[in-house]
Design an enzyme around this catalytic site. Structure first.
Site, PDB file in Angstrom:
ATOM      1  N   GLU A   1      -5.607  -8.446  -1.382  1.00  0.00           N
ATOM      2  CA  GLU A   1      -6.166  -8.065  -0.247  1.00  0.00           C
ATOM      3  C   GLU A   1      -7.683  -7.830  -0.461  1.00  0.00           C
ATOM      4  OE1 GLU A   1      -4.692  -5.495   3.015  1.00  0.00           O
ATOM      5  OE2 GLU A   1      -2.792  -5.884   2.448  1.00  0.00           O
TER       6      GLU A   1
ATOM      7  N   GLU B   1       0.741  -0.988   0.037  1.00  0.00           N
ATOM      8  CA  GLU B   1      -0.121   0.149  -0.201  1.00  0.00           C
ATOM      9  C   GLU B   1       0.775   1.122   0.089  1.00  0.00           C
ATOM     10  OE1 GLU B   1      -2.871  -0.564   3.187  1.00  0.00           O
ATOM     11  OE2 GLU B   1      -4.141  -1.710   1.952  1.00  0.00           O
TER      12      GLU B   1
END
Ligand code: BG6
Length: 486
Positions: A384, A175
């Site tokens: 995810e 991220e």
């Protein structure tokens, strides 16, 4: 059309959220080890010095370090084709700048990968999942100093060389786009201002000082480090696939007013696409650069040499997390809601979880189609996705989690539709296939797993594992390659 035959069904974990054993076998502290647990209303606290007798959720995690064999066997029972884990950087270079890597740390991941491969599970490995060594944060202000680029590349090279016959899929930074916002200054780039470092008491993580100029510079250094790592990987073996990792959140305009449209366009660019463009296309989007300059950021830290590196070290696949979507509005009074890394404006058409994340399966389809048109020819992988929820263990030990099955089913249906409409999706690795520490709140109470772990926020629990109803459901989904979702 449907899921390809070699589709990578599996799950995703991060070392700092599952391993525990935080100082075992010579591991150094990482920034994740300095955080206390909080909850949905109470922010986690950053501790410049570890407090005696305080409970740090990552220090024991779910004890994956000692129980990985049992856990991987359970993943294999579900039929996993792939498992995403991260290597804890401070297990390999405990201080970040040590002369030699730690053999004990390297050997641990050899064992984990061997165990995966024994069951035919393909590892997908993140090099840095919010796990910058604490010493790097202290000595070099994380990625703010250029020195950390070299330290990261050396660490990446050590891993590529050591595991080249075991790992084909790599991700550089988890991220990475978190650092476009203040929330990423600590977890993302490891940047802590002197006064916070010298504090004698813990600081709520949302009150850590943020200096945007330094944060953007640190993020740029991560881009360069990532690109250099991609180049190293390809030198070692051109068949290695390296991905970026973007927390992708669609930002919808709350109304059709052109003003809302425009701010949504800019938000999508600055949060989602700026980082994707740098890592996939090897360029900073000119509109993003103009916005930074207009916001007063001096971008002279982007050198000509860096630009050449970014062009050369482009990733091979676009890997991303997807949990939710947000709205954005030009009306300052529009109702707000929480979310992953960033909250936003409440969407009247969506429900939110107990942690205020707005559930939006069609937003995943929107994201997959958008990414395909932005980066044609680049394979996509969802690394995810999932529902953080409270689970109840019944008196007979069973755990009924229809809400989780429903969430996952709807997202898988959305992926299927996107594939039918032309998207090249190569894998789906839902988050926390076994319950782990929540990153955002530090809780065990917020659970994602198909497998329940007896561990609680007061530090009690015997770490025993138990299957939830979703375990058999996901097993069937994998066995039918996503055909039977009932
Ligand atoms: C992602 C992170 O943002 O979301 C994970 O990569 C994190 O580390 C996951 O755990 C879910 O968030 P949370 O706060 O529910 O753990």
């Amino acid at each position: 059309m449907s899921f390809r035959k070699d589709f990578l069904w599996g799950g995703a974990l991060a070392a700092n959220q599952c391993e525990g054993a935080y100082l075992e076998d010579g591991k150094g502290l990482s920034i994740a080890d300095m955080m206390l647990g909080g909850n949905v209303d109470t922010p986690r606290m950053f501790c410049p010095q570890l407090q005696k007798d305080a409970f740090y959720p990552s220090h024991e995690g779910i004890d994956f370090y000692h129980r990985y064999k049992e856990d991987i066997a359970l993943f294999a029972e579900m039929g996993f084709k792939s498992l995403r884990i991260s290597i804890n950087w401070a297990r390999i270079y405990p201080n970040g700048d040590d002369e030699e890597p730690s053999e004990a740390g390297l050997a641990f991941y050899d064992h984990v990968f061997d165990e995966c491969l024994h069951y035919g599970i393909e590892p997908v490995v993140t090099l840095c999942h919010y796990e910058i060594p604490w010493e790097i944060a202290k000595r070099y202000s994380g990625f703010y100093e250029r020195k950390t680029i070299d330290l990261f590349v050396r660490y990446a090279k050590t891993c590529f060389e050591r595991y080249q016959h075991k790992v084909r899929y790599w991700i550089t930074f988890n991220e990475i786009n978190g650092a476009t916002l203040p929330v990423g200054r600590y977890n993302g780039v490891g940047l802590i201002e002197k006064e916070d470092l010298e504090s004698t008491h813990p600081i709520p993580k949302n009150q850590l000082k943020d200096v945007p100029q330094k944060r953007w510079q640190a993020l740029h250094h991560e881009f360069v480090a990532s690109a250099l790592a991609v180049m190293e990987a390809h030198k070692i073996d051109p068949a290695i696939k390296v991905g970026c990792m973007i927390c992708h959140i669609p930002w919808y305009p709350l109304t059709p007013s052109p003003q809302d449209e425009l701010i949504a366009q800019e938000k999508n660019l600055m949060f989602n696409d700026l980082c994707g463009d740098v890592q996939v296309k090897g360029i900073y989007n000119p509109l993003a650069l103009a916005k930074l300059k207009n916001d007063g950021i001096d971008i002279s830290f982007i050198t000509k040499e860096d630009e050449a590196i970014l062009k050369q070290g482009r990733v091979d696949m676009y890997t991303f997390s997807y949990y939710m979507s947000n709205c954005i509005s030009s009306d300052p009074h529009a109702a707000k809601i929480k979310g992953n890394l960033s909250g936003g404006t409440k969407n009247p058409y969506l429900e939110a979880t107990d942690w205020g994340w707005q559930t939006d399966p069609l937003g995943l389809k929107w994201t997959l189609k958008k990414l395909t048109s932005r980066y044609p020819g680049v394979p996509l992988m969802v690394v995810e996705n999932g529902l953080g929820a409270k689970d109840v263990v019944e008196s007979d030990g069973s755990i009924h989690d229809p809400y989780r099955i429903d969430y996952l089913r709807q997202h898988i249906m959305a992926m299927k539709e996107a594939i039918d409409e032309g998207v090249d999706l190569i894998g789906y690795l839902p988050w926390g296939p076994i319950d782990i520490v929540s990153m955002g709140t530090g809780e065990f109470y917020k659970r994602y797993g198909f497998i329940y772990v007896d561990r609680h926020d007061d530090g009690t629990g015997d770490f025993s594992r138990r299957k939830k109803d979703s375990f058999d459901w996901y097993k069937k989904v994998i066995a039918t390659n996503g055909e039977d979702l009932d």
